[in-house]
Scaffold this motif. Structure first.
Motif, PDB file in Angstrom:
ATOM      1  N   VAL A   2      -4.056  -8.288   5.854  1.00  0.00           N
ATOM      2  CA  VAL A   2      -2.617  -8.040   5.811  1.00  0.00           C
ATOM      3  C   VAL A   2      -2.339  -6.707   5.110  1.00  0.00           C
ATOM      4  CG1 VAL A   2      -0.371  -8.998   5.159  1.00  0.00           C
ATOM      5  CG2 VAL A   2      -2.300 -10.549   5.599  1.00  0.00           C
ATOM      6  N   ARG A   3      -1.453  -5.921   5.688  1.00  0.00           N
ATOM      7  CA  ARG A   3      -1.005  -4.680   5.042  1.00  0.00           C
ATOM      8  C   ARG A   3      -0.555  -4.983   3.614  1.00  0.00           C
ATOM      9  NH1 ARG A   3       4.028  -2.682   4.446  1.00  0.00           N
ATOM     10  NH2 ARG A   3       4.891  -4.307   5.803  1.00  0.00           N
ATOM     11  N   LEU A   4      -0.910  -4.104   2.657  1.00  0.00           N
ATOM     12  CA  LEU A   4      -0.688  -4.388   1.244  1.00  0.00           C
ATOM     13  C   LEU A   4       0.779  -4.678   0.928  1.00  0.00           C
ATOM     14  CD1 LEU A   4      -1.961  -4.628  -1.561  1.00  0.00           C
ATOM     15  CD2 LEU A   4      -1.645  -2.160  -1.840  1.00  0.00           C
ATOM     16  N   GLY A   5       1.699  -3.886   1.481  1.00  0.00           N
ATOM     17  CA  GLY A   5       3.113  -4.147   1.225  1.00  0.00           C
ATOM     18  C   GLY A   5       3.545  -5.519   1.716  1.00  0.00           C
ATOM     19  N   ARG A   6       3.008  -5.921   2.869  1.00  0.00           N
ATOM     20  CA  ARG A   6       3.334  -7.251   3.398  1.00  0.00           C
ATOM     21  C   ARG A   6       2.700  -8.354   2.562  1.00  0.00           C
ATOM     22  NH1 ARG A   6       6.633 -10.811   5.017  1.00  0.00           N
ATOM     23  NH2 ARG A   6       6.130 -11.996   6.903  1.00  0.00           N
ATOM     24  N   GLN A   7       1.520  -8.114   2.002  1.00  0.00           N
ATOM     25  CA  GLN A   7       0.927  -9.082   1.080  1.00  0.00           C
ATOM     26  C   GLN A   7       1.917  -9.409  -0.038  1.00  0.00           C
ATOM     27  OE1 GLN A   7      -2.942  -8.179  -0.573  1.00  0.00           O
ATOM     28  NE2 GLN A   7      -3.591  -7.092   1.278  1.00  0.00           N
ATOM     29  N   GLU A  27      -4.504   1.683  -6.065  1.00  0.00           N
ATOM     30  CA  GLU A  27      -3.259   1.852  -5.318  1.00  0.00           C
ATOM     31  C   GLU A  27      -3.370   1.270  -3.905  1.00  0.00           C
ATOM     32  OE1 GLU A  27      -0.513   2.958  -6.719  1.00  0.00           O
ATOM     33  OE2 GLU A  27      -1.596   3.283  -8.597  1.00  0.00           O
ATOM     34  N   LEU A  28      -4.596   1.090  -3.422  1.00  0.00           N
ATOM     35  CA  LEU A  28      -4.834   0.514  -2.097  1.00  0.00           C
ATOM     36  C   LEU A  28      -5.161  -0.973  -2.179  1.00  0.00           C
ATOM     37  CD1 LEU A  28      -7.106   3.387  -0.694  1.00  0.00           C
ATOM     38  CD2 LEU A  28      -4.622   3.121  -0.426  1.00  0.00           C
ATOM     39  N   GLY A  29      -5.088  -1.524  -3.389  1.00  0.00           N
ATOM     40  CA  GLY A  29      -5.411  -2.934  -3.585  1.00  0.00           C
ATOM     41  C   GLY A  29      -6.889  -3.197  -3.781  1.00  0.00           C
ATOM     42  N   LEU A  30      -7.675  -2.152  -4.042  1.00  0.00           N
ATOM     43  CA  LEU A  30      -9.122  -2.272  -4.179  1.00  0.00           C
ATOM     44  C   LEU A  30      -9.564  -1.805  -5.564  1.00  0.00           C
ATOM     45  CD1 LEU A  30     -10.028  -0.707  -0.719  1.00  0.00           C
ATOM     46  CD2 LEU A  30      -9.803  -3.148  -1.254  1.00  0.00           C
ATOM     47  N   ARG A  31     -10.767  -2.189  -5.945  1.00  0.00           N
ATOM     48  CA  ARG A  31     -11.438  -1.708  -7.164  1.00  0.00           C
ATOM     49  C   ARG A  31     -10.653  -1.985  -8.437  1.00  0.00           C
ATOM     50  NH1 ARG A  31     -16.209  -1.983  -5.057  1.00  0.00           N
ATOM     51  NH2 ARG A  31     -16.584  -0.526  -3.339  1.00  0.00           N
ATOM     52  N   TRP A  32      -9.978  -3.144  -8.480  1.00  0.00           N
ATOM     53  CA  TRP A  32      -9.178  -3.474  -9.657  1.00  0.00           C
ATOM     54  C   TRP A  32      -9.830  -4.526 -10.547  1.00  0.00           C
ATOM     55  CZ3 TRP A  32      -8.178  -8.650  -9.630  1.00  0.00           C
ATOM     56  CH2 TRP A  32      -8.203  -9.310  -8.383  1.00  0.00           C
ATOM     57  N   ARG A  33     -10.794  -5.258 -10.059  1.00  0.00           N
ATOM     58  CA  ARG A  33     -11.301  -6.409 -10.800  1.00  0.00           C
ATOM     59  C   ARG A  33     -12.381  -5.968 -11.789  1.00  0.00           C
ATOM     60  NH1 ARG A  33     -10.681 -11.863 -10.282  1.00  0.00           N
ATOM     61  NH2 ARG A  33     -12.302 -13.077 -11.291  1.00  0.00           N
ATOM     62  N   THR A  34     -12.039  -5.969 -13.086  1.00  0.00           N
ATOM     63  CA  THR A  34     -12.949  -5.447 -14.105  1.00  0.00           C
ATOM     64  C   THR A  34     -14.001  -6.452 -14.550  1.00  0.00           C
ATOM     65  OG1 THR A  34     -11.388  -6.089 -15.853  1.00  0.00           O
ATOM     66  CG2 THR A  34     -11.226  -3.842 -14.991  1.00  0.00           C
ATOM     67  N   ARG A  35     -13.811  -7.727 -14.197  1.00  0.00           N
ATOM     68  CA  ARG A  35     -14.838  -8.742 -14.451  1.00  0.00           C
ATOM     69  C   ARG A  35     -15.128  -9.443 -13.136  1.00  0.00           C
ATOM     70  NH1 ARG A  35     -13.921 -11.767 -20.232  1.00  0.00           N
ATOM     71  NH2 ARG A  35     -13.551  -9.911 -21.494  1.00  0.00           N
ATOM     72  N   GLN A  36     -16.393  -9.607 -12.838  1.00  0.00           N
ATOM     73  CA  GLN A  36     -16.759 -10.204 -11.552  1.00  0.00           C
ATOM     74  C   GLN A  36     -18.039 -11.013 -11.732  1.00  0.00           C
ATOM     75  OE1 GLN A  36     -15.911 -11.556  -8.927  1.00  0.00           O
ATOM     76  NE2 GLN A  36     -15.484  -9.863  -7.529  1.00  0.00           N
TER      77      GLN A  36
END
Length: 383
Positions: free
Chosen positions: A106-111, A146-155
């Motif tokens: 889904v497009r990020l804005g629509r998410q 900003e694209l909804g990626l690479r945000w999770r600092t713990r995995q």
């Protein structure tokens, strides 16, 4: 990212797993799926992943028998696509693959619009409120956020025997081999013993490396700002920080109310509570179940309360203990909109009404959304 696994139970009739149906996709529902209503002869509600409202899809049942009230399914073929459908940025996102993300298609804005729909629906259904909701993006420290990626600092990964890594399928123990998690921060770490230092707006916090800390790099500062903007703490006021963790909100509340004020921090996890005492030396820190502590201590009035409960919410006993302290305002930080809505309804029974709500996209590509609600009593002279 945690995954729920289906409970083992006796089959309720013939299994329908693997059967396919063509259907129109209905509204989004809480939990990362959309609602499909199959006509007769099935006459069944189906919760479908990998779809978007308004699409026409072929769904394949993943859980369900003749005797079940509802089924679960994946959209395995799209016959009429939504204009908001995109190619998932992760090749491991899709039917039968990694279960960590819900909305990569889904497009990020629509998410964010879908998440707003869920928050709005839960508040309407469970609290009887008609609230306008906008889900805000949250900045990070790398451009991909900003694209909804690479945000999770713990995995956390499944470590394979050959040194590779994997993730679980949705509602399953099955492992999918991956080469990289696209929502993981470049410096993401896995849970480990010991402590680490996190910094928020120039303040340092010691945190257990395997304990709770917000996983979006922009989350702590954004949440602190939202809570302080809602409560507007004044010098000399008294604050009760419940489910206080390692003292994130307590630290900033203590700065705001100053030496003439008071901050009490209550946290059920003893390690987090001990770190809270270290991080906020001026606070009165108590380790223990929040409901039990409030039933036996701190029964004097408080000006402000911060509630940041776990996913199941604060629930009636804690809400009623909070109301008994007669605060002028309560900031409720919620990771589950259904729990928030239920508790907002309980607050309303006692004259505390929802005055403002911010919804924050701290978990892009997933169905999760964080809310900060401000509750104030209807008659400020009731103190």
């Amino acid at each position: 990212m945690g995954h729920r696994h289906p409970r083992t139970r006796k089959p309720r009739g013939r299994s329908r797993v693997g059967e396919r149906f063509e259907a129109e996709v209905g509204p989004v529902a809480h939990g990362g799926h959309c609602v499909v209503r199959l006509p007769e002869p099935e006459s069944r509600v189906v919760f479908v992943r990998h779809a978007i409202p308004g699409e026409r899809v072929v769904l394949e049942v993943t859980e369900g028998t003749d005797g079940d009230r509802f089924w679960r399914a994946d959209a395995v073929e799209v016959l009429a696509a939504s204009p908001d459908r995109v190619v998932p940025p992760c090749p491991f996102a899709g039917p039968g693959l990694c279960g960590g993300c819900d909305f990569q298609h889904v497009r990020l804005g629509r998410q964010r619009e879908l998440k707003a729909d869920v928050v709005r629906e839960q508040l309407s259904r469970l609290a009887g409120l008609d609230v306008a909701v906008t889900v805000e993006g949250v900045p990070g420290d790398v451009p991909e956020v900003e694209l909804g990626l690479r945000w999770r600092t713990r995995q956390q990964y499944v470590h394979l025997a050959d040194g590779g890594i994997g993730m679980r399928r949705h509602r399953s123990r099955d492992v999918i081999r991956i080469d990289d998690c696209r929502i993981a921060h470049p410096d993401a770490r896995e849970p480990a013993p010991g402590t680490v230092v996190e910094e928020v707006d120039g303040r340092r916090f010691e945190v257990a490396a395997d304990g709770f800390w917000q996983v979006h790099p922009g989350a702590p500062q954004t949440l602190v700002g939202a809570v302080l903007d809602a409560l507007r703490p004044q010098p000399g006021e008294t604050c009760l920080d419940l489910y206080a963790g390692v003292g994130l909100f307590s630290r900033f509340l203590a700065d705001a109310v100053g030496e003439s004020g008071r901050v009490v921090a209550v946290e059920g996890d003893r390690q987090a509570s001990a770190l809270s005492a270290l991080n906020v030396s001026t606070a009165d820190v108590r380790a223990g179940d929040v409901g039990e502590v409030l039933a036996t201590a701190y029964d004097d009035p408080f000006d402000l309360v911060v509630l940041d409960p776990p996913r199941e919410g604060a629930r009636r006993p804690v809400v009623e203990q909070v109301v008994a302290r007669r605060p002028r305002a309560v900031a409720y930080v919620a990771c589950d909109p259904a729990a928030l809505a239920r508790d907002v309804g309980i607050f309303a029974e006692h004259g505390y009404l929802l005055r403002s709500l911010r919804a924050l996209d701290l978990f892009p590509m997933t169905h999760h959304v964080e809310c900060v609600a401000l509750l104030e009593k209807t008659d400020p002279d009731l103190r």
